[in-house]
Design an enzyme around this catalytic site. Structure first.
Site, PDB file in Angstrom:
ATOM      1  N   HIS A  79       0.841  -1.205   0.000  1.00 33.27           N
ATOM      2  CA  HIS A  79       0.000   0.000   0.000  1.00 33.27           C
ATOM      3  C   HIS A  79       0.876   1.256   0.000  1.00 33.27           C
ATOM      4  O   HIS A  79       0.681   2.166  -0.814  1.00 33.27           O
ATOM      5  CB  HIS A  79      -0.907  -0.039   1.239  1.00 33.27           C
ATOM      6  CG  HIS A  79      -1.797   1.141   1.427  1.00 33.27           C
ATOM      7  ND1 HIS A  79      -3.168   1.074   1.293  1.00 33.27           N
ATOM      8  CD2 HIS A  79      -1.530   2.436   1.773  1.00 33.27           C
ATOM      9  CE1 HIS A  79      -3.696   2.265   1.533  1.00 33.27           C
ATOM     10  NE2 HIS A  79      -2.715   3.110   1.826  1.00 33.27           N
ATOM     11  N   GLU A  80       1.852   1.290   0.902  1.00 31.58           N
ATOM     12  CA  GLU A  80       2.715   2.475   0.983  1.00 31.58           C
ATOM     13  C   GLU A  80       3.590   2.615  -0.256  1.00 31.58           C
ATOM     14  O   GLU A  80       3.856   3.729  -0.713  1.00 31.58           O
ATOM     15  CB  GLU A  80       3.571   2.424   2.246  1.00 31.58           C
ATOM     16  CG  GLU A  80       2.780   2.270   3.532  1.00 31.58           C
ATOM     17  CD  GLU A  80       1.638   3.257   3.670  1.00 31.58           C
ATOM     18  OE1 GLU A  80       1.808   4.432   3.297  1.00 31.58           O
ATOM     19  OE2 GLU A  80       0.563   2.856   4.145  1.00 31.58           O
TER      20      GLU A  80
END
Length: 845
Positions: free
Chosen positions: A299-300
């Site tokens: 996600h990051e």
């Protein structure tokens, strides 16, 4: 919080006057444990003669110099903003101040490791908290370059967005002068400093560049840091995203830092991602948590493109950042890692979150109206993340993955280092796919609420389907009926499993859609709407399918189909359409053979909630005992050493209520009654002790002894929870006072104290807290930073009481006060949860 807000109108006006070129920021981290010296020089252009302001929250502003002229800090600084009058076309501003360390996770967080006394610092700036460290035009569309110079102890690691330079050492002090960043928004800048342990590696980008990698954690956790595995996940994510987006990684290096007392799961600082150190596994965790860590890492990483390279102009498009990262990280997890069932996890966890959020009175369109910073703070929610990700998944299915990725890649190339709005992305997706997306956007992004889909079936005397239609409804507050692409699956018994025997996929729209393709088929044992989870909609099972699910859910062959049925059963319980007691029986009858860790995790959490707050209060005690008995039986019969065994033991400890349960907990804790394959490690010991404390079989003496054996940051958090769990009115009041009447508790102690406060068998022990809480609401909001106020107002709200008395107290508070919209929203959501529990209790009775 008063005075710290920034409205969208103010931001738009400031952006019309100012364009920022660069920041030079010098931070001296050697001047004590409360403040640090911050010197900011910012260069910017402006409309000549204009007046505006720069943001800075500090203890003391020593000097303000604008274009060589010294301004009187007392005259231009109010502690939050510094007024800038009579600007020139080209401006240079220098602000020298003492900024404050925090223990709230907002700004530059300072943590002292109880294990070795070492100091660790890290920044967290989203949404508006870089202003707590340096003077800054705090809004995402005023991008600039940032050059940090940091003075700190020479033995420390110092990390920022750019590669770490060699420090200049003077005695025991070092000074690190970082190169300027590319043009980025202030909220993704970062400083992390302290004696972190680091493991380094590298990878080769699709551009041919070598990208340095680093993984950091506290020294006292280093033995538990599985850096090689995380590097492997990172490399897979780089390869996947660079290929799919067609755009190489945009920054010079990629560091991942696991930091203490972090408010969220992670933060996408450019090239310098911070994660909660709960992802450093010092003890056994569930497979669900291991998978969640992988999704979070990816996600990051997705944010490096979507959010960091290209950034929203204002926070109303926050959903684009977060929804894209939710969807992209799930796709990458499923296709590039060993966690191939990530879409099942997405259905179980993210969609459950989205459906819950979308049924609150505070629900809002995915593209939310963000009037000010308070609005955006409360919009880090299930709509922005989970519903947005679900809707993006639908959009990808409609335009096609290849066209979607082609449009996204062009969006990155065209808007690199700039700021965008939703229309900029839709333009590229329309060009790539040939689809017109205006109507889709209106129905899915600009309206709120979730639709419910039900099968309407008629049969002949011999069980042949003579009529099949799908009914779509919408809540009266949000009456939009939407187009959906869904599948209908037929499941029948074969080889003692429920296996899909037939499937049709179709578009539905409006209140009723006939499905002629299913006419003439023999009615199967189970009919599943939204098979394969293509649509964002709640589903209902017909009566026969629900009966099959209660008896044989465990025999459904496909994990995703099981997750959909689990979700439908829980949703009907939350909506008070089926009794909570029936849901409890469904879980206890079927959870023992569930294979998906996240599905188990979620079903157990919902089981405990149903037993504690959704069943008829008259049978709550008996239900709690029944659930505890069943969970212990499940734990003793689960495969030794399995994830399921571990989860059943944890849930049992949470709800244990009888003397027999206490004996089992004590036997696990002291080793006299072990379970084969179960390791009782530090974290599990705390869970078992918590269960003993809940039942009055342990108290302060045992808590203190356990803390002496585990005097770590995690141990202190668990101890705060255990003390707040002591089942007396006096202990509950002491726990409440420890975080409300005092303001020195860290964000994590606040969080764990709330968990313990609400851990009760007898809600009457919280009777006094109901009035105490409502009397403290405004004081909490006015005196604390946003994240601490939110943590206190959420963690201390005695939701487990689930009574009309609690609901009335909250209604009265809302009726007699005029809170700001963000605070009102928090309280309205609490009330909605209690009212839903009361409806469920009435249905169960």
């Amino acid at each position: 919080m008063p005075g710290e807000n920034l409205t969208r109108a103010e931001a738009q006006e400031r952006a019309s006057l100012v364009q920022v070129d660069s920041y030079d920021i010098a931070l001296d981290l050697t001047s004590g444990d409360e403040v640090f010296r911050s010197t900011t020089t910012v260069r910017f252009t402006a409309t000549e003669g204009a007046t505006t302001f720069i943001d800075h929250i500090s203890r003391t502003v020593h000097s303000v110099t604008l274009n060589g002229a010294e301004l009187d800090p007392a005259a231009v600084n109010d502690g939050v903003r510094i007024r800038l009058d009579d600007l020139a076309a080209e401006n240079e501003l220098t602000v020298v101040s003492d900024a404050m360390y925090v223990n709230t996770g907002e700004g530059l967080h300072r943590f002292v490791d109880p294990v070795d006394g070492e100091v660790y610092l890290y920044s967290q700036f989203e949404v508006p908290d870089s202003r707590r460290v340096f003077a800054v035009f705090e809004q995402p569309d005023l991008k600039a370059t940032f050059a940090f110079t940091v003075t700190a102890p020479a033995a420390w690691q110092v990390v920022s967005n750019q590669p770490t330079p060699e420090p200049v050492i003077t005695g025991e002090t070092g000074t690190w002068a970082f190169e300027p960043t590319p043009r980025i928004s202030s909220y993704i800048t970062a400083i992390v400093a302290g004696p972190y342990t680091v493991t380094r590696s590298e990878l080769t980008s699709s551009s041919g560049r070598t990208v340095p990698l680093g993984i950091f954690c506290r020294a006292s956790l280093a033995e538990h840091m599985d850096a090689d595995y995380l590097f492997d996940v990172t490399r897979k994510g780089f390869a996947f995203f660079e290929e799919q987006f067609g755009v190489p990684y945009p920054f010079e290096k990629y560091d991942q830092l696991f930091v203490p007392e972090f408010n969220a799961g992670a933060m996408e600082n450019a090239g310098c991602v911070t994660f909660t150190e709960t992802y450093v596994f010092r003890a056994q965790v569930t497979d669900a948590i291991r998978e969640r860590r992988v999704v979070t890492v990816l996600h990051e990483l997705a944010h490096m493109w979507f959010g960091d390279l290209v950034t929203m102009k204002w926070w109303n498009d926050l959903w684009l950042n977060e929804s894209f990262a939710e969807w992209a990280s799930t796709l990458a997890t499923a296709e590039a890692t060993e966690w191939t069932g990530a879409w099942t996890t997405f259905q179980a966890m993210e969609k459950t979150w989205a459906y819950r959020q979308d049924q609150l009175p505070s629900t809002h369109p995915i593209v939310a109206e963000i009037r000010d910073l308070d609005d955006v703070q409360v919009n880090f929610d299930g709509i922005t993340y989970a519903k947005g990700g679900s809707v993006l998944k639908q959009l990808v299915a409609w335009v096609g993955l290849e066209a979607f990725m082609q449009g996204v890649g062009e969006y990155f190339r065209k808007h690199a280092w700039g700021n965008t709005e939703l229309t900029d992305l839709l333009t590229e997706l329309e060009a790539a796919s040939g689809r017109e997306l205006g109507d889709w956007s209106k129905k899915w992004l600009e309206t709120a609420g979730v639709n419910t889909l039900r099968p309407r079936i008629e049969l002949t005397g011999d069980g042949i389907i003579s009529s099949f239609a799908i009914e779509q409804t919408a809540p009266s507050e949000w009456p939009t009926l939407r187009p959906h692409r869904i599948a209908v699956g037929f499941y029948e018994f074969a080889d003692d499993v429920l296996r899909r025997t037939h499937r049709v996929e179709l578009d539905i729209d409006g209140a009723l859609t006939e499905v002629p393709q299913l006419l003439g088929h023999l009615r199967p044992a189970l009919i599943l709407l939204n098979d394969d989870d293509l649509a964002y909609a709640k589903i209902r099972l017909d009566e026969q399918s629900m009966s099959t699910a209660v008896e044989r859910l465990r025999d459904i062959e496909e994990p995703l189909a099981r997750a959909l049925v689990w979700g439908a059963a829980w949703d009907a319980t939350r909506d008070a359409e089926t009794p909570a007691s029936d849901y409890i029986e469904l879980v206890l009858a079927n959870i023992g053979t569930e294979t998906e860790s996240t599905t188990i995790r979620l079903a157990l959490a919902q089981l405990l909630q149903a037993a504690r707050t959704y069943v008829d209060p008259a049978r709550r005690a008996a239900t709690t005992e029944r659930v505890g008995d069943a969970l212990w039986q499940l734990a003793t019969t689960a495969a030794p050493g399995s994830d399921a065994q571990f989860q059943f033991v944890g849930a049992f400890a949470h709800i244990a209520s009888t003397s027999e349960h206490v004996d089992a907990l004590q036997g696990l804790l002291d080793g006299s009654r072990p379970l084969e394959g179960l390791t009782v490690d530090s974290d599990l010991r705390w869970q078992l002790l918590d269960g003993l404390v809940l039942n009055g079989a342990a108290g302060e003496t045992e808590i203190a002894a356990e803390l002496a054996a585990d005097d770590t940051a995690t141990g202190r958090q668990f101890a705060a929870r255990a003390r707040a769990t002591i089942p007396t009115k006096e202990a509950k009041e002491a726990a409440f006072a420890s975080v409300v009447d005092r303001s020195d508790a860290s964000n994590m102690i606040v969080r764990y104290t709330g968990l313990g406060l609400q851990h009760v068998h007898d809600p009457a022990v919280l009777d006094d807290i109901v009035a105490r809480y409502h009397g403290a609401i405004q004081q909490i909001w006015d005196s604390r930073t946003y994240h601490v106020a939110e943590g206190l107002l959420g963690g201390l709200y005695p939701a487990v009481v689930a009574s009309e008395t609690l609901a009335s107290a909250t209604r009265d508070w809302l009726a007699t006060n005029e809170p700001v919209p963000a605070l009102r929203r928090i309280m309205v959501e609490h009330l909605a949860g209690v009212e839903r529990a009361l409806e469920a209790q009435r249905r169960d009775a």
